[in-house]
Design a protein around this motif. Sequence first.
Motif, PDB file in Angstrom:
ATOM      1  N   UNK A 236       0.811  -1.316   0.093  1.00 61.37           N
ATOM      2  CA  UNK A 236      -0.194   0.016  -0.090  1.00 61.37           C
ATOM      3  C   UNK A 236       0.904   1.200   0.294  1.00 61.37           C
ATOM      4  N   UNK A 237       2.003   1.102   0.497  1.00 61.69           N
ATOM      5  CA  UNK A 237       2.833   2.400   0.790  1.00 61.69           C
ATOM      6  C   UNK A 237       2.271   3.387   1.905  1.00 61.69           C
ATOM      7  N   UNK A 238       2.405   4.539   1.765  1.00 59.97           N
ATOM      8  CA  UNK A 238       2.241   5.806   2.398  1.00 59.97           C
ATOM      9  C   UNK A 238       0.833   6.147   2.061  1.00 59.97           C
ATOM     10  N   UNK A 239      -0.314   5.986   3.061  1.00 63.61           N
ATOM     11  CA  UNK A 239      -1.442   6.680   2.650  1.00 63.61           C
ATOM     12  C   UNK A 239      -1.567   8.167   2.491  1.00 63.61           C
ATOM     13  N   UNK A 240      -0.939   8.788   1.435  1.00 63.53           N
ATOM     14  CA  UNK A 240      -0.787  10.467   1.427  1.00 63.53           C
ATOM     15  C   UNK A 240      -1.285  10.841  -0.195  1.00 63.53           C
ATOM     16  N   UNK A 241      -1.633  12.056  -0.076  1.00 67.90           N
ATOM     17  CA  UNK A 241      -1.943  12.744  -1.528  1.00 67.90           C
ATOM     18  C   UNK A 241      -0.528  12.588  -2.429  1.00 67.90           C
ATOM     19  N   UNK A 242      -0.610  12.606  -3.742  1.00 70.71           N
ATOM     20  CA  UNK A 242       0.433  12.506  -4.506  1.00 70.71           C
ATOM     21  C   UNK A 242       1.588  13.636  -4.343  1.00 70.71           C
ATOM     22  N   UNK A 243       0.995  14.976  -4.046  1.00 72.06           N
ATOM     23  CA  UNK A 243       2.122  15.968  -3.828  1.00 72.06           C
ATOM     24  C   UNK A 243       2.863  15.555  -2.501  1.00 72.06           C
ATOM     25  N   UNK A 244       2.409  15.096  -1.486  1.00 73.59           N
ATOM     26  CA  UNK A 244       2.972  14.639  -0.230  1.00 73.59           C
ATOM     27  C   UNK A 244       3.988  13.576  -0.543  1.00 73.59           C
ATOM     28  N   UNK A 245       3.563  12.481  -1.398  1.00 76.47           N
ATOM     29  CA  UNK A 245       4.396  11.340  -1.817  1.00 76.47           C
ATOM     30  C   UNK A 245       5.794  11.892  -2.561  1.00 76.47           C
ATOM     31  N   UNK A 246       5.712  12.914  -3.238  1.00 80.58           N
ATOM     32  CA  UNK A 246       6.818  13.561  -3.858  1.00 80.58           C
ATOM     33  C   UNK A 246       7.814  14.081  -2.695  1.00 80.58           C
ATOM     34  N   UNK A 247       7.366  14.448  -1.853  1.00 80.54           N
ATOM     35  CA  UNK A 247       8.112  15.148  -0.903  1.00 80.54           C
ATOM     36  C   UNK A 247       8.748  14.009   0.112  1.00 80.54           C
ATOM     37  N   UNK A 248       8.053  12.748   0.209  1.00 78.59           N
ATOM     38  CA  UNK A 248       8.522  11.642   0.923  1.00 78.59           C
ATOM     39  C   UNK A 248       9.880  11.084   0.633  1.00 78.59           C
ATOM     40  N   UNK A 249      10.076  11.095  -0.761  1.00 81.42           N
ATOM     41  CA  UNK A 249      11.320  10.528  -1.035  1.00 81.42           C
ATOM     42  C   UNK A 249      12.576  11.198  -0.472  1.00 81.42           C
ATOM     43  N   UNK A 250      12.974  12.507  -0.624  1.00 83.25           N
ATOM     44  CA  UNK A 250      13.934  13.293  -0.262  1.00 83.25           C
ATOM     45  C   UNK A 250      14.000  13.211   1.316  1.00 83.25           C
ATOM     46  N   UNK A 251      12.792  13.274   1.861  1.00 81.47           N
ATOM     47  CA  UNK A 251      12.804  13.148   3.406  1.00 81.47           C
ATOM     48  C   UNK A 251      13.174  12.082   3.933  1.00 81.47           C
ATOM     49  N   UNK A 252      12.616  10.947   3.368  1.00 81.56           N
ATOM     50  CA  UNK A 252      13.259   9.442   3.981  1.00 81.56           C
ATOM     51  C   UNK A 252      14.543   9.242   3.779  1.00 81.56           C
ATOM     52  N   UNK A 253      15.012   9.774   2.411  1.00 89.44           N
ATOM     53  CA  UNK A 253      16.421   9.434   1.935  1.00 89.44           C
ATOM     54  C   UNK A 253      17.371  10.293   2.943  1.00 89.44           C
ATOM     55  N   UNK A 254      16.779  11.443   3.525  1.00 89.25           N
ATOM     56  CA  UNK A 254      17.914  12.343   4.143  1.00 89.25           C
ATOM     57  C   UNK A 254      17.891  11.478   5.616  1.00 89.25           C
ATOM     58  N   UNK A 255      16.644  11.036   6.157  1.00 90.29           N
ATOM     59  CA  UNK A 255      16.584  10.514   7.361  1.00 90.29           C
ATOM     60  C   UNK A 255      17.624   9.247   7.501  1.00 90.29           C
ATOM     61  N   UNK A 256      17.473   8.186   6.321  1.00 90.96           N
ATOM     62  CA  UNK A 256      18.181   7.316   6.231  1.00 90.96           C
ATOM     63  C   UNK A 256      19.685   7.369   6.282  1.00 90.96           C
ATOM     64  N   UNK A 257      19.942   8.402   5.353  1.00 99.32           N
ATOM     65  CA  UNK A 257      21.292   8.683   5.666  1.00 99.32           C
ATOM     66  C   UNK A 257      22.081   9.215   6.984  1.00 99.32           C
ATOM     67  N   UNK A 258      21.118  10.162   7.446  1.00 95.75           N
ATOM     68  CA  UNK A 258      21.470  10.551   9.020  1.00 95.75           C
ATOM     69  C   UNK A 258      21.489   9.450   9.643  1.00 95.75           C
ATOM     70  N   UNK A 259      20.751   8.386   9.659  1.00 98.54           N
ATOM     71  CA  UNK A 259      20.509   7.223  10.580  1.00 98.54           C
ATOM     72  C   UNK A 259      21.910   6.526  10.097  1.00 98.54           C
ATOM     73  N   UNK A 260      22.252   6.071   9.092  1.00 97.99           N
ATOM     74  CA  UNK A 260      23.553   5.550   8.736  1.00 97.99           C
ATOM     75  C   UNK A 260      24.676   6.051   9.338  1.00 97.99           C
ATOM     76  N   UNK A 261      24.729   7.629   9.046  1.00102.41           N
ATOM     77  CA  UNK A 261      26.014   8.196   9.547  1.00102.41           C
ATOM     78  C   UNK A 261      25.935   8.363  11.255  1.00102.41           C
ATOM     79  N   UNK A 262      25.054   8.630  11.704  1.00 99.26           N
ATOM     80  CA  UNK A 262      24.942   8.768  13.343  1.00 99.26           C
ATOM     81  C   UNK A 262      25.378   7.356  13.916  1.00 99.26           C
ATOM     82  N   UNK A 263      24.794   6.294  13.512  1.00 99.32           N
ATOM     83  CA  UNK A 263      25.110   4.952  14.020  1.00 99.32           C
ATOM     84  C   UNK A 263      26.360   4.510  13.783  1.00 99.32           C
TER      85      UNK A 263
END
Length: 311
Positions: free
Chosen positions: A15-42
């Motif tokens: 199903x993915x993330x239940x959100x409008x298409x415009x929000x979906x487009x913002x999710x990719x850079x947000x999730x990618x940034x969080x993931x890179x920060x998680x890897x870097x920090x840990x």
Amino acid sequence: MNHRNTTDVSEFLLQGFPSPPEVQRLLFPLLLSIYLLTLLGNVTIILLIRSDMQLLQTPMYFLLSHLALADIGFTSTTIPKALDNLLSQKKTISYRGCLAQMYFFISFGNSDSFLLASMAYDRYVAICCPLHYSAMMSRKHCLLLAMVSWTVPIILASLYTILMSRIEFCDPEEIPDFFCDVFPMLSVCCSDTSIIELIVMTEGVMEMVTPFALIIISYAFIFYTVIKIPSAVGKRKAFSTCGSHICVVVLFYGSISWVYFKPDSKNPSFQETVATVMYTVVTPMLNPFLYTLRNSEMKAALKRVIKRHFR
């Protein structure tokens, strides 16, 4: 609605993330940034502890390095596939990939839980039994705590994966989540799942409640010991050693409770999806910052490592 029963389903829809298409487009850079920060920090925490013998010999930081490793595995189980699906028109995952994702998600998630309990026990011994700390938290005992924190979740995850691989799924069907977890997968089963649900509910509750109960008991003893300390400075110093761990526990178990300990956990709502993102994505990212920015020993160790490599 009629579904076709199948035992050889090749892939699932997510199903993915239940959100409008415009929000979906913002999710990719947000999730990618969080993931890179998680890897870097840990990764930074692991390398810092491994490169500083002063920290490595301390049980709390030895367990913290294992928690950082579990967080890397935990977040890497879900985010890369979620990022891939955000860029894809058809959000799919293979049958084997779904079972593998579920296995590692359960394994790393429960390791997180057991390690948090081990760290609470370490704080209990340090504050309530300081004279016996060296004996009770010896290198041998620390290795035993780490081994249990990894081995038990692996066994439990293997049990769930074997059980899930033996049931029939509806094809085609959409898993109501952005990754493969037990309850969302059970919602797309075509065969009787009552036995599996009973096992998951009993074993699942035990494996989450037991570490949490140990944490609560540890902090009850800690609180009782600290309030008997006569000086305000002594109380503040004792509580400061637990602050980061308490923040992580509240974030982790608070969001998990919202997702799993509800009657209708098979079909997550938007609020449950947000809570899932909190403990699968946000908490692993915040852990390194909570343990470094709030911890004078970690900051001092970071300064020592920087001076050693750049002098």
